[in-house]
Scaffold this active site. Structure first.
Site, PDB file in Angstrom:
ATOM      1  N   GLU A   1       0.903  -1.084  -0.051  1.00  0.00           N
ATOM      2  CA  GLU A   1      -0.074  -0.198  -0.239  1.00  0.00           C
ATOM      3  C   GLU A   1       0.793   1.289   0.107  1.00  0.00           C
ATOM      4  O   GLU A   1       1.620   1.445   0.930  1.00  0.00           O
ATOM      5  CB  GLU A   1      -0.715   0.108   1.373  1.00  0.00           C
ATOM      6  CG  GLU A   1      -1.758  -1.233   1.417  1.00  0.00           C
ATOM      7  CD  GLU A   1      -2.814  -1.542   0.485  1.00  0.00           C
ATOM      8  OE1 GLU A   1      -3.267  -0.237  -0.366  1.00  0.00           O
ATOM      9  OE2 GLU A   1      -3.479  -2.248   0.253  1.00  0.00           O
TER      10      GLU A   1
ATOM     11  N   CYS B   1      -2.584   8.792   3.457  1.00  0.00           N
ATOM     12  CA  CYS B   1      -2.331   8.320   1.912  1.00  0.00           C
ATOM     13  C   CYS B   1      -3.643   8.513   1.222  1.00  0.00           C
ATOM     14  O   CYS B   1      -3.494   8.726  -0.070  1.00  0.00           O
ATOM     15  CB  CYS B   1      -2.271   6.756   2.169  1.00  0.00           C
ATOM     16  SG  CYS B   1      -3.598   6.046   3.166  1.00  0.00           S
TER      17      CYS B   1
HETATM   18  P1  NAP Z   1       8.574   4.457   4.687  1.00  0.00           P
HETATM   19  O1  NAP Z   1       9.518   5.473   4.909  1.00  0.00           O
HETATM   20  O2  NAP Z   1       8.301   3.791   3.563  1.00  0.00           O
HETATM   21  O3  NAP Z   1       8.184   3.558   6.075  1.00  0.00           O
HETATM   22  C1  NAP Z   1       7.127   2.680   6.021  1.00  0.00           C
HETATM   23  C2  NAP Z   1       7.600   1.701   6.863  1.00  0.00           C
HETATM   24  O4  NAP Z   1       8.839   0.865   6.237  1.00  0.00           O
HETATM   25  C3  NAP Z   1       8.350   1.962   8.358  1.00  0.00           C
HETATM   26  O5  NAP Z   1       7.995   1.100   9.164  1.00  0.00           O
HETATM   27  C4  NAP Z   1       9.886   1.924   8.028  1.00  0.00           C
HETATM   28  O6  NAP Z   1      10.570   1.699   9.239  1.00  0.00           O
HETATM   29  C5  NAP Z   1       9.661   0.659   7.203  1.00  0.00           C
HETATM   30  N1  NAP Z   1      10.949   0.328   6.544  1.00  0.00           N
HETATM   31  C6  NAP Z   1      11.889   1.195   5.790  1.00  0.00           C
HETATM   32  N2  NAP Z   1      12.973   0.750   5.160  1.00  0.00           N
HETATM   33  C7  NAP Z   1      12.555  -0.706   5.211  1.00  0.00           C
HETATM   34  C8  NAP Z   1      13.110  -1.672   4.769  1.00  0.00           C
HETATM   35  N3  NAP Z   1      14.323  -1.782   4.044  1.00  0.00           N
HETATM   36  N4  NAP Z   1      12.669  -3.085   5.187  1.00  0.00           N
HETATM   37  C9  NAP Z   1      11.569  -3.180   5.846  1.00  0.00           C
HETATM   38  N5  NAP Z   1      10.930  -1.910   6.471  1.00  0.00           N
HETATM   39  C10 NAP Z   1      11.500  -0.617   6.091  1.00  0.00           C
HETATM   40  O7  NAP Z   1       6.879   5.533   4.744  1.00  0.00           O
HETATM   41  P2  NAP Z   1       6.428   6.315   5.946  1.00  0.00           P
HETATM   42  O8  NAP Z   1       7.556   7.739   5.615  1.00  0.00           O
HETATM   43  O9  NAP Z   1       6.450   6.033   7.154  1.00  0.00           O
HETATM   44  O10 NAP Z   1       4.971   6.806   5.268  1.00  0.00           O
HETATM   45  C11 NAP Z   1       4.684   7.634   4.470  1.00  0.00           C
HETATM   46  C12 NAP Z   1       4.434   7.151   2.994  1.00  0.00           C
HETATM   47  O11 NAP Z   1       3.299   6.031   3.299  1.00  0.00           O
HETATM   48  C13 NAP Z   1       3.571   8.223   2.236  1.00  0.00           C
HETATM   49  O12 NAP Z   1       4.007   8.069   0.886  1.00  0.00           O
HETATM   50  C14 NAP Z   1       2.181   7.599   2.309  1.00  0.00           C
HETATM   51  O13 NAP Z   1       1.465   7.676   0.964  1.00  0.00           O
HETATM   52  C15 NAP Z   1       2.351   6.185   2.506  1.00  0.00           C
HETATM   53  N6  NAP Z   1       0.982   5.505   3.097  1.00  0.00           N
HETATM   54  C16 NAP Z   1       0.286   4.703   2.354  1.00  0.00           C
HETATM   55  C17 NAP Z   1      -0.762   4.307   2.747  1.00  0.00           C
HETATM   56  C18 NAP Z   1      -1.935   3.333   2.060  1.00  0.00           C
HETATM   57  O14 NAP Z   1      -2.719   2.589   2.661  1.00  0.00           O
HETATM   58  N7  NAP Z   1      -1.575   3.077   0.766  1.00  0.00           N
HETATM   59  C19 NAP Z   1      -1.054   4.681   4.222  1.00  0.00           C
HETATM   60  C20 NAP Z   1      -0.459   5.424   4.764  1.00  0.00           C
HETATM   61  C21 NAP Z   1       0.720   5.916   4.244  1.00  0.00           C
HETATM   62  P3  NAP Z   1      11.193   2.823  10.015  1.00  0.00           P
HETATM   63  O15 NAP Z   1      10.014   3.753  10.501  1.00  0.00           O
HETATM   64  O16 NAP Z   1      11.678   2.210  11.302  1.00  0.00           O
HETATM   65  O17 NAP Z   1      12.298   3.344   9.007  1.00  0.00           O
END
Ligand code: NAP
Length: 516
Positions: free
Chosen positions: A255, A292
């Site tokens: 997602e 999102c």
């Molecule tokens: P993110 O930086 O991609 O991080 C998301 C999750 O992935 C965090 O728990 C992060 O952990 C983890 N992560 C990072 N690198 C990883 C790896 N190599 N292996 C496994 N896990 C890893 O996203 P964010 O900044 O938290 O969220 C914002 C984004 O999420 C926006 O683009 C938004 O559109 C999207 N979003 C989408 C939805 C949907 O339902 N489509 C809902 C909410 C948000 P750490 O925090 O420990 O780095």
């Protein structure tokens, strides 16, 4: 200051080594720290698979549903204290915090109710039997829980709802959960999880919590497991590309980002126009635009542009920005310093192709915050002269209180071209009262989206804002949105189930799969 431990292998454990700090984004005060360094994630995964899996599979849907109901009630009982955590660590206003927390408890309760409806069964049958060649030969489709662990990786913006909605589907399906919330806002995820663990609701191994970075978690997964990821598309891509997951054929649900649009049709009744303006203004500022599903692209017929711009500017001007701990504040900061940098950089990128209808590039002076402190960003309503020429608007998700007005000539065809330029999204909403135009837009936009919201004057005052994700309807979208699918009642459990065709002597097979 709190140290956030992880709950793995049935015990609270702390990592030792590189530590991440969790801060209050309004004041920059450090609230907690956490580390996953040195934790044995292989053992944690094995414990969930081998202890939690059998225990959950032994329960009926009704019994699993009862667990979800208890989780929902336990979290709800501490709602007031949890709201304070969301305000402190998430930069949430009280209303933003309720949106996240009530989303969590409502989704758990919705799946609890589904469990009750499914009753005293452990397996499900999918659809009707197929008659095969021969008089007694029939085939059924059986749905059984996968024998692995459901690894849930969450985004920072919904620390409560984010883990609860995924856990509700997996646990009801009969799979144990290992949830890893985003580190920056993990205080709320940690506390809601801790409430459920302390209440000893779930059988041992059915629920694990990993705080801090994911470390080598994915390297311990096998074909029986599932990864459900929510976050940015570049992280989603790197998870998808993980060799171990590819080699083992692990199911991965992504997602990701989305450039959601709201479309106003020409000649809409006043009630529909008002609902359009209300929903755009709310989506821009709720959770400081860090949703999102937030509306990023506001598609308006040229004939209504002045009216819509004026109404939006009027509503946005009433939003007080500042420390969300203060009652009068309507919009808090973004969640982290890097989030602020990304929003401001993204805003520059969009502004190069648009003009400013509301807001300025200067950081606002927030209420109730020491000078220079906090990750505050301005509200920005931008406007493109030529909707399709402003390519950045259709390609770059600015995850903050930012949206762009995109004028069109009034024809559904051109409106659809603009909506589709987002290259796949979570949700689009259309507001108007011309039934033919509404049908044309729905049919033309459906393949580009996971959800469409149709608002006409008859439902304008009761329609649910497009940014609200509902447990009974699917969430997810094609293309840029990651191609994933979650929730949607029974559909949300499919990710955690194996579908198996069982063919043979019709009446016998029907009995075996529990269809009669
Ligand atoms: P993110 O930086 O991609 O991080 C998301 C999750 O992935 C965090 O728990 C992060 O952990 C983890 N992560 C990072 N690198 C990883 C790896 N190599 N292996 C496994 N896990 C890893 O996203 P964010 O900044 O938290 O969220 C914002 C984004 O999420 C926006 O683009 C938004 O559109 C999207 N979003 C989408 C939805 C949907 O339902 N489509 C809902 C909410 C948000 P750490 O925090 O420990 O780095």
């Amino acid at each position: 200051m709190r140290d956030l431990a992880s709950y793995l292998g049935g015990a609270w454990v702390s990592g030792a080594g590189s530590v991440a700090e969790l801060v209050n984004p309004a004041t920059e005060e450090v609230l907690a720290r956490t580390s996953s360094a040195g934790l044995d994630l292989g053992q944690a995964v094995a414990y969930a698979r081998e202890t939690g899996g059998p225990a959950l599979r032994a329960l009926t849907f009704r019994e699993r549903g009862e667990l979800l109901e208890k989780m929902s009630r336990a979290i709800f009982a501490e709602r007031d204290a949890l709201i304070e955590i969301a305000i402190a660590n998430g930069g949430n206003t009280r209303s933003d915090a309720k949106f996240d927390l009530d989303g969590a408890t409502a989704t758990l309760m919705s799946y609890a109710t589904l469990g009750k409806k499914l009753g005293d069964r452990r397996l499900l049958v999918d659809g009707e039997p197929a008659d095969l060649a021969g008089s007694r030969l029939q085939g059924w489709h059986l749905l059984s829980p996968r024998h692995g662990v459901a690894v849930h990786i969450g985004a920072f913006n919904f620390p409560a709802w984010g883990w609860a909605e995924k856990a509700a589907c997996a646990l009801l399906a009969g799979m144990p959960v290992l949830t890893k919330p985003a580190t920056a806002t993990a205080l709320l995820a940690h506390r809601t999880a801790e409430i459920c663990v302390n209440a000893e609701i779930l059988p041992p191994g059915a629920f694990s919590l990993l705080c801090g970075s994911a470390g080598d978690l994915l390297e311990h997964l096998c074909w029986k497991d599932v990864v459900a990821f929510t976050g940015g598309s570049s992280t989603g891509l790197s998870i998808r590309k993980t060799e171990r997951l590819l080699a083992q054929g692990v199911r991965v649900n992504v997602e990701a980002d989305s450039l959601n649009s709201a479309l106003l049709l020409p000649d809409a009744e006043d009630a529909s126009v008002q609902a359009f303006v209300r929903d755009v203004a709310r989506d821009m500022t709720q959770k400081t635009g860090q949703k999102c599903t937030a509306i990023r692209r506001v598609v308006v017929p040229k004939s209504s542009l002045d009216r819509v711009r004026d109404a939006l500017c009027e509503q946005l001007a009433t939003i007080k920005i500042g420390n969300p701990a203060l009652d009068e504040v309507r919009m808090g900061p973004v969640a982290t310093a890097s989030q602020k940098r990304d929003v401001l950089a993204g805003l520059d990128e969009l502004r190069a192709q648009t003009k400013v209808a509301f807001g300025s590039s200067a950081s606002p002076a927030p209420i109730g915050v020491a000078a220079g402190k906090g990750y505050f960003v301005p509200i920005a309503l931008l406007e493109a002269d030529d909707a399709l020429a402003a390519t950045a608007v259709h390609e770059h998700e600015v995850f903050g209180p930012v949206a762009t007005l995109l004028p069109y000539d009034g024809s559904p065809g051109q409106a659809l071209e603009i909506v589709r330029a987002g290259q796949g999204g979570l949700v689009a909403s259309v507001y108007g009262d011309d039934r033919h135009a509404l049908a044309e837009v729905v049919q033309g936009a459906a393949a580009w989206h996971g959800r469409l919201v149709v608002v006409d004057a008859k439902v304008a005052d009761k329609s649910i804002a497009p940014g609200t994700v509902l447990p009974d309807l699917i969430h997810g979208g094609p293309g840029r949105a990651g191609g994933g699918e979650e929730l949607g009642g029974l559909r949300g459990m499919a990710l955690y189930q194996q579908r198996t065709a069982v063919q043979g002597n019709g009446p016998l097979v029907a009995k075996i799969v529990g269809a009669t």
